[in-house]
Scaffold this motif. Structure first.
Motif, PDB file in Angstrom:
ATOM      1  N   CYS A  16      44.023  43.243  40.062  1.00 40.06           N
ATOM      2  CA  CYS A  16      42.559  43.079  39.996  1.00 40.06           C
ATOM      3  C   CYS A  16      42.185  41.637  39.648  1.00 40.06           C
ATOM      4  N   LYS A  17      42.915  41.045  38.750  1.00 41.97           N
ATOM      5  CA  LYS A  17      42.645  39.657  38.383  1.00 41.97           C
ATOM      6  C   LYS A  17      42.904  38.711  39.559  1.00 41.97           C
ATOM      7  N   GLU A  18      44.006  38.953  40.282  1.00 40.83           N
ATOM      8  CA  GLU A  18      44.305  38.122  41.442  1.00 40.83           C
ATOM      9  C   GLU A  18      43.240  38.308  42.523  1.00 40.83           C
ATOM     10  N   ALA A  19      42.759  39.524  42.685  1.00 38.68           N
ATOM     11  CA  ALA A  19      41.696  39.772  43.682  1.00 38.68           C
ATOM     12  C   ALA A  19      40.406  39.051  43.282  1.00 38.68           C
ATOM     13  N   GLU A  20      40.103  39.015  41.998  1.00 37.38           N
ATOM     14  CA  GLU A  20      38.907  38.313  41.525  1.00 37.38           C
ATOM     15  C   GLU A  20      39.024  36.806  41.795  1.00 37.38           C
ATOM     16  N   LYS A  21      40.220  36.255  41.543  1.00 37.62           N
ATOM     17  CA  LYS A  21      40.423  34.821  41.806  1.00 37.62           C
ATOM     18  C   LYS A  21      40.274  34.503  43.308  1.00 37.62           C
ATOM     19  N   SER A  22      40.908  35.342  44.131  1.00 38.70           N
ATOM     20  CA  SER A  22      40.796  35.087  45.584  1.00 38.70           C
ATOM     21  C   SER A  22      39.348  35.260  46.064  1.00 38.70           C
ATOM     22  N   GLN A  23      38.608  36.157  45.464  1.00 38.16           N
ATOM     23  CA  GLN A  23      37.193  36.347  45.840  1.00 38.16           C
ATOM     24  C   GLN A  23      36.374  35.109  45.462  1.00 38.16           C
TER      25      GLN A  23
ATOM     26  N   GLN B  91      43.195  35.816  52.358  1.00 34.35           N
ATOM     27  CA  GLN B  91      43.817  35.987  51.039  1.00 34.35           C
ATOM     28  C   GLN B  91      43.005  36.945  50.175  1.00 34.35           C
ATOM     29  N   PHE B  92      41.685  36.879  50.270  1.00 33.43           N
ATOM     30  CA  PHE B  92      40.832  37.781  49.491  1.00 33.43           C
ATOM     31  C   PHE B  92      41.040  39.229  49.929  1.00 33.43           C
ATOM     32  N   TYR B  93      41.086  39.452  51.227  1.00 36.90           N
ATOM     33  CA  TYR B  93      41.285  40.816  51.728  1.00 36.90           C
ATOM     34  C   TYR B  93      42.668  41.361  51.333  1.00 36.90           C
ATOM     35  N   MET B  94      43.665  40.510  51.345  1.00 36.07           N
ATOM     36  CA  MET B  94      45.030  40.949  50.987  1.00 36.07           C
ATOM     37  C   MET B  94      45.098  41.343  49.497  1.00 36.07           C
ATOM     38  N   ARG B  95      44.501  40.515  48.648  1.00 38.85           N
ATOM     39  CA  ARG B  95      44.508  40.815  47.214  1.00 38.85           C
ATOM     40  C   ARG B  95      43.696  42.077  46.912  1.00 38.85           C
ATOM     41  N   THR B  96      42.633  42.215  47.651  1.00 33.85           N
ATOM     42  CA  THR B  96      41.825  43.417  47.424  1.00 33.85           C
ATOM     43  C   THR B  96      42.604  44.677  47.831  1.00 33.85           C
TER      44      THR B  96
END
Length: 577
Positions: free
Chosen positions: A155-162, A185-190
């Motif tokens: 979740c933290k990585e997805a927030e950073k990529s967003q 990258q955002f879609y992958m982390r999500t």
């Protein structure tokens, strides 16, 4: 965004089991219960050792005070018999204490030790099951915690990529490729966050199920098993408490009988019967001493005084003197010393009693007891002789028929029987010797046989234990006290010359067997034969029932020897046998 917010709200602390303290308490309590059970078992062991030592000391006490002599030599006083009965009852009482110890050792101590081992094994099993359940729950919690932490990271990585994607998307200087790359990258982390969320949700659901099972099923069952185990331990202690008491109560009726036997023995004490036994044992059979007669030494004095003169002469004697009749004279042959001899029982210190030869008894009592013992020994000797003859016959049968048995197997029994016969003959000889002292057998035998020295007559007066006396004081003499040799046969021939008449035959009698001298014989009377101990003689005539056997030495000298002094072996094919 909602996913990331919900993930951020989950607790990340370690799992703490609410029953962990109770589990430790149960562990301590069950261990204390086993320790208490073993402590009680140790108490029972020390208690039964006390019973064993008590019984052993009682038996040693009884053995110490039990009579060490044979029953025939023991006094028959009721007080003594009652004491011996009390000793027997006390010995039985000691046996009951041993029974108590055995019951406690088997039913209490042994049972407790076996149950303690089983209890330890069961407790160990339940505790291991509890630890396994706890370890399994901890393992499930760790898996759930790991998935939760992973979900949080994603979740933290997805927030950073967003944030990066939005910054590049709003930046006019950013190229289209950079924006597309940030968007990818955002879609992958999500997507990774969504997968970790699903995994975490599954792990959380599994852990909750295992935790519910742990706290609602596994641990309660383990606690229940421990509770049942502890309750059974308590019940077992109660049973062994009862067995401990029953071991004592079970022997109370027998102990009561032992005590009743002691009371009965105390009631059996009879002072009158004891006094009668003393009187019977020590009565002498002698007549009380007669009155001393009056001896008048004044008869030869001159009567010059008047009639009023005081005189010591009895009135009857003075009347006879007036009439001219002579007064009574003292009997010069009056046995003064005999009267003194009659008082030997009161004037002489009694000898210490010797129970073996009955010398502590009066002569008549001693003679009866010795004769009774000789008869008993003769009966036992006859039994041994019959047994020897039976064994010899059996040996002959075995020798003729070896299939029936081994003749050598009977030899030890035959030797034992012969040894017993020798012992019995020795006892008979010893008792006959004592009997001859009482009856004056040596002198009386000489009178019965009319031996050559007929001038040796026995005393005519009453015989006392200290000596003999006659009606004449000048014939008093002391009977020498000595222990003669082996007793002579009790049926001597009435006439010693009868032996000489039998030896006048011209033809010598044939030999019908041989004999071995058990004792030496002096052969002082005419017609008898002198023999030494272990001397071998030829038998030429058997005992005719008078106690004498006719024998011949190797030198050719013939004569009679006492049958009881020799061991006779007759030839099987002889005419005389």
């Amino acid at each position: 965004m909602s996913v990331c917010v919900s993930a951020r709200m989950l607790p990340c602390c370690a799992l703490v089991s609410p029953d962990e303290d109770q589990f430790e308490n149960l562990d301590k309590h069950t261990q204390w219960g086993i320790d208490f059970l073993e402590r009680y078992a140790k108490f029972v062991k020390e208690r039964l050792e006390i019973e064993q030592n008590y019984a052993k000391q009682l038996r040693n006490l009884v053995k110490k005070y039990c009579p060490k002599r044979s029953k025939d030599e023991e006094p028959r006083f009721t007080s003594c018999l009652s004491f011996y009965s009390i000793l027997n009852e006390l010995n039985d009482y000691a046996g009951q204490r041993e029974v108590v110890a055995e019951e406690m050792a088997h039913r209490v101590y042994g049972e407790l030790m076996r149950y303690s081992q089983d209890l330890k094994a069961e407790r160990k099993h339940h505790l291991q099951e509890g630890r396994k359940a706890q370890q399994h729950l901890d393992h499930c919690w760790k898996q759930m915690d790991n998935s939760k932490k992973k979900f949080e990271r994603e979740c933290k990585e997805a927030e950073k990529s967003q944030i990066t994607y939005e910054r590049l998307d709003n930046d006019i200087n950013a190229t289209k490729s950079e924006v597309e790359k940030a968007k990818a990258q955002f879609y992958m982390r999500t997507h990774a966050a969504d997968e970790s969320k699903n995994e975490y949700a599954a792990q959380l659901q599994s852990f909750n199920a295992e935790q519910w099972k742990h706290f609602h099923s596994a641990i309660p069952q383990i606690f229940k098993n421990l509770q049942n185990m502890d309750e059974r331990r308590t019940v077992k202690l109660g049973e062994t408490y009862r067995s401990f008491a029953e071991a004592e109560r079970r022997v109370i009726p027998i102990i009561s009988k032992c005590l009743e036997g002691m009371v009965s023995a105390a009631k059996a004490v009879d002072e009158r019967r004891d006094s009668a036994i003393v009187v019977e044992s020590f009565k002498s059979g002698f007549e009380p001493p007669a009155d001393f007669p009056f001896e008048d030494f004044s008869q030869n004095l001159s009567r010059t005084g008047s009639d009023g003169t005081i005189s010591n002469t009895p009135k009857g004697d003075r009347d006879r003197e007036r009439d001219g009749a002579p007064g009574p004279r003292s009997d010069p042959k009056h046995p003064m010393s005999r009267t003194k001899n009659k008082l030997w029982l009161f004037g002489k210190k009694p000898k210490a009693p010797s129970l073996e030869d009955f010398s502590h008894l009066p002569p008549e009592q001693r003679r009866k007891r010795l004769q009774q013992r000789i008869d008993e020994l003769n009966r036992e000797l006859q039994k041994e002789m019959d047994q020897r003859d039976a064994l010899n016959k059996m040996k002959d049968v075995y020798e003729k028929n070896p299939q029936m048995g081994d003749p050598n197997s009977l030899q030890p029994k035959i030797s034992e029987t012969i040894c017993n016969m020798e012992k019995l003959r020795s006892e008979i000889h010893k008792n006959e010797t004592w009997l001859s002292e009482v009856e004056g057998k040596q002198s009386s035998r000489g009178d019965r046989r009319h031996s050559a020295d007929n001038h040796h007559h026995g005393p005519q007066g009453r015989e006392s234990p200290e000596g003999s006396y006659t009606d004449d004081t000048s014939q008093e003499h002391q009977t020498p006290h000595h222990r003669p040799g082996p007793a002579q046969p009790r049926h001597p021939n009435p006439d010693p010359h009868e032996f000489d008449d039998e030896f006048d035959d011209d033809d010598p009698l044939p030999v019908i067997g041989h004999c071995k001298a058990l004792y030496s014989f002096d052969g002082q009377n005419e017609g008898t034969l002198v023999m030494a101990e272990d001397e071998v003689l030829y038998i030429i005539e058997e005992d005719k029932g008078d106690g004498w056997t006719r024998a011949r030495k190797q030198s050719g000298e013939e004569g009679y020897v006492p049958t009881s002094y020799v061991e006779i072996t007759l030839e099987k094919n002889s005419k005389g046998s």
